[in-house]
Design an enzyme around this catalytic site. Structure first.
Site, mmCIF file in Angstrom:
data_model
loop_
_atom_site.group_PDB
_atom_site.id
_atom_site.type_symbol
_atom_site.label_atom_id
_atom_site.label_comp_id
_atom_site.label_asym_id
_atom_site.label_seq_id
_atom_site.Cartn_x
_atom_site.Cartn_y
_atom_site.Cartn_z
ATOM 1 C CB CYS A 74 -28.260 -5.297 -8.486
ATOM 2 S SG CYS A 74 -28.508 -4.775 -10.174
ATOM 3 N NE ARG A 134 -3.149 -0.272 3.031
ATOM 4 C CZ ARG A 134 -4.336 -0.796 2.741
ATOM 5 N NH1 ARG A 134 -5.199 -0.109 2.035
ATOM 6 N NH2 ARG A 134 -4.652 -1.999 3.172
HETATM 7 C C1 PLP Z 1 -0.788 -8.089 2.156
HETATM 8 C C2 PLP Z 1 0.565 -8.423 2.620
HETATM 9 C C3 PLP Z 1 1.593 -7.484 2.534
HETATM 10 C C4 PLP Z 1 1.400 -6.064 2.062
HETATM 11 O O1 PLP Z 1 0.660 -5.314 2.969
HETATM 12 P P1 PLP Z 1 0.534 -3.723 2.774
HETATM 13 O O2 PLP Z 1 -0.339 -3.305 3.888
HETATM 14 O O3 PLP Z 1 -0.090 -3.486 1.444
HETATM 15 O O4 PLP Z 1 1.900 -3.150 2.874
HETATM 16 C C5 PLP Z 1 2.865 -7.891 2.907
HETATM 17 N N1 PLP Z 1 3.103 -9.152 3.356
HETATM 18 C C6 PLP Z 1 2.125 -10.069 3.450
HETATM 19 C C7 PLP Z 1 2.448 -11.422 3.933
HETATM 20 C C8 PLP Z 1 0.828 -9.735 3.089
HETATM 21 O O5 PLP Z 1 -0.135 -10.648 3.215
#
Ligand code: PLP
Length: 419
Positions: A342, A276
């Site tokens: 919907c 993110r």
């Molecule tokens: C989803 C996930 C991430 C990334 O998480 P962010 O919040 O997008 O940084 C990293 N490692 C694992 C194991 C994840 O499941």
């Protein structure tokens, strides 16, 4: 910091006009800024310059191969959660020796693919998975690098659906259990113990949960080393939050400072799995207002993007800033911005104060780069929308819009229905 800005009341992505892109490719569409993606990656990586580290971008947050290529060219690796993501990462040119594979439910065929590709390590989430990886490596005559995904039992203080490091969550192995699992792994024939990993959740906006988790992993590493089990990689997962609205997450440089200070002399290569924080604010969803209406004094803008295109508001109640692509100085009113699907959960914003909109107008749903397109679906038989990458004043279609043929690809009507 991102490169979505207004010039003379018109929204630009870098130096490319959002309105013009929408006119040429149609709406809805996802639009990413190349400069922002690269900048976010560099800022994160440079924050850890003083320690050995690998940035393994979390593919699930934004999986387009062109975007993976950008990070690969910056020297990044990837965090994978499926064989499909491995396929994408290889296609994008990511170095397998910088790939880690997480996830509670790895299938044997996926494990085989990863072994054959020669990934750095599996982040193993259960005892049975450990045995399975050892067995598959034996069958293939390959070595499996592993780390255990430890569940440190810390509360990341985030939404329940994206918290992963509490003992009641399905992820990882608890600290005591992982000690036993490491001892067991040390006896397995086809497994090389490489590291320790954790990932406590997503959209974490405080430092304390990361530091708590680090403390528990440090202690575990100390005990493992005492027993003669060498640990070379410390994978702290992803999860650093971003500003969608009023959140004030630590900047990557503060995050890095706190982690480096708290870790002391670790003699490990750090691995991070950010998703993110790299892509979230590097992408937007552009949608057009189809209709406006008023029911019992409540106002709605009905737009052409639905929850199948961006599910976060409907699924997590997430907030995304929504802005006019062309600012016209309209007075602010309160409305719901809803999609054509919907379902009552099909909304992008509820009770939102924003400039009044009119039919035909373009809206930008901000901070949609992470878990946007990658979570989109064909629900309501809606073709998935295109992804566009802007670079300076030019832009490129990095995934074209699906059509109706794409919708029924692979479907078959059995013979008995044809007679
Ligand atoms: C989803 C996930 C991430 C990334 O998480 P962010 O919040 O997008 O940084 C990293 N490692 C694992 C194991 C994840 O499941």
């Amino acid at each position: 910091m991102n490169y979505f800005q207004y010039q003379n009341q018109a929204l630009y992505c870098e130096e490319a006009s959002v309105e013009q892109i929408a006119r040429e490719v149609g709406t809805p569409l996802y639009l990413y800024s190349h400069r922002t993606l690269r900048q976010h990656f560099r800022v994160f990586s440079e924050a850890f310059a003083e320690v050995p580290h690998i940035i393994c971008f979390a593919v699930k947050s934004c999986s387009n191969t062109a975007i993976l290529r950008i990070f690969a060219r910056e020297g990044g690796g990837v965090d994978l959660v499926s064989g499909g993501e491995l396929y994408r990462a290889l296609k994008a040119g990511v170095d397998p020796s910088k790939m880690v594979y997480s996830g509670v439910g790895k299938r044997e065929d996926e494990i085989d693919l990863a072994l054959r590709a020669g990934i750095l390590m599996f982040n193993v989430e259960s005892f049975q998975e450990l045995e399975t990886i050892d067995a598959r490596a034996g069958v293939l005559g390959l070595r499996a690098g592993i780390g255990l995904r430890v569940n440190p039992d810390v509360d990341p203080g985030t939404h329940a659906h994206i918290s992963t490091g509490l003992k009641e969550n399905k992820f990882g192995i608890n600290v005591e259990g992982s000690l036993l699992a490491y001892r067991h792994a040390a006896k397995l024939k086809n497994v090389d113990i490489k590291g320790v990993s954790c990932h406590i959740g997503s959209q974490v906006t405080k430092m304390a949960p990361f530091i708590d988790a680090l403390g528990r992993l440090k202690e575990l590493i100390r005990r493992l080393r005492e027993e003669g089990i060498a640990i070379h990689y410390l994978d702290l997962g992803g999860g650093l939050g971003i500003t969608y609205n009023q959140e004030t997450p630590p900047h990557p440089s503060e995050y890095a400072r706190a982690i480096i200070d708290a870790s002391g002399e670790m003699d490990c290569t750090f691995i991070f799995e950010p998703g993110r924080v790299i892509v979230g604010n590097a992408g937007i969803l552009v949608t057009r207002v189809l209709y406006t209406k008023e029911n019992e004094g409540k106002r709605f803008a009905i737009v052409d993007a639905g929850m199948n295109d961006l599910v976060r508001p409907g699924m997590y109640g997430s907030f995304h800033q929504i802005q006019p692509v062309i600012q016209r100085g309209q007075e602010e009113i309160t409305m719901d911005v809803v999609g054509p699907i919907c379902e009552s959960g099909d909304f992008l914003a509820k009770g939102r104060r924003m400039p009044a909109v009119e039919r035909g107008e373009l809206l930008a749903v901000m901070s949609a780069g992470a878990y946007g397109f990658s979570m989109s679906s064909n629900y309501n038989s809606r073709p998935r929308i295109p992804e566009i990458l802007a670079r300076d004043d030019r832009w490129y279609v990095i995934r074209k819009r699906e059509n109706c043929e794409d919708l029924v690809r692979g479907e078959e009507i059995p013979d008995f229905l044809n007679t």
